[in-house]
Design an enzyme around this catalytic site. Sequence first.
Site, PDB file in Angstrom:
ATOM      1  N   SER A 242      -0.931   6.420   1.060  1.00  0.00           N
ATOM      2  CA  SER A 242      -2.443   5.717   1.334  1.00  0.00           C
ATOM      3  C   SER A 242      -2.661   5.019   2.464  1.00  0.00           C
ATOM      4  CB  SER A 242      -2.587   4.642   0.229  1.00  0.00           C
ATOM      5  OG  SER A 242      -2.596   5.086  -1.145  1.00  0.00           O
TER       6      SER A 242
ATOM      7  N   LEU B 166       0.897  -1.054  -0.058  1.00  0.00           N
ATOM      8  CA  LEU B 166       0.041   0.039  -0.035  1.00  0.00           C
ATOM      9  C   LEU B 166       0.962   1.274  -0.143  1.00  0.00           C
ATOM     10  CD1 LEU B 166      -3.153   0.674   0.085  1.00  0.00           C
ATOM     11  CD2 LEU B 166      -2.766   0.514   2.421  1.00  0.00           C
ATOM     12  N   ASP B 167       0.854   2.386  -0.922  1.00  0.00           N
ATOM     13  CA  ASP B 167       1.581   3.344  -1.124  1.00  0.00           C
ATOM     14  C   ASP B 167       1.774   4.062   0.125  1.00  0.00           C
ATOM     15  OD1 ASP B 167       2.126   2.758  -3.782  1.00  0.00           O
ATOM     16  OD2 ASP B 167       0.295   4.400  -4.347  1.00  0.00           O
ATOM     17  N   THR B 168       2.831   4.785   0.557  1.00  0.00           N
ATOM     18  CA  THR B 168       3.176   5.646   1.661  1.00  0.00           C
ATOM     19  C   THR B 168       2.185   6.559   1.869  1.00  0.00           C
ATOM     20  OG1 THR B 168       5.461   5.196   1.366  1.00  0.00           O
ATOM     21  CG2 THR B 168       4.783   6.877   2.860  1.00  0.00           C
TER      22      THR B 168
END
Length: 180
Positions: free
Chosen positions: A45, A41-43
């Site tokens: 997000s 999960l992107d930083t």
Amino acid sequence: MSRILLFNKPYGVICQFSRDGLHPTLADYITAPGFYPAGRLDTGSEGLLLLTDDGKLQHRITDPSHKLPKTYWVQVEGIPDEAALERLRGGVQLKDGLTLPAQASLMEEPADLWSRDPPVRFRKDIPTCWLQLTIREGKNRQIRRMTAAVGFPTLRLIRHGIGEWSLDGIAPGKWSGTDI
């Protein structure tokens, strides 16, 4: 027996245990040994990250051939009309190809939504709204690129569910474990 952890990843946390010196990591929140993330999960997000101690389960969760649905709550700039929602539902052309069709609908701001640090930028002349999007693939930054492609940039992105698992009842920075 496999074990799985459901972690509500806060904004700014990177999805690895090793420290990079710049961001908080999973090691700052999860002390249970032997668990590894099943996906990323992107930083920038927030939301549900699954971790497991079972390599086969980790593979099944992340393997695109299993196409587990991933449900996101997405705050976007502007208010998408039905035509924009239909484009999301039909698949969006991105630089790396056409996305699979998504389930897309407007939603109310989630009840009991936690605040984000830092807060989402606010512009008094540009309204925002929330979408619920469910996809069955995982291209890099896919949700953000899809909403931008239909003219509604993502401001906040929260993954609420993966397959049968959801964030329900898990506060940011907390996790819940179960045997499966």
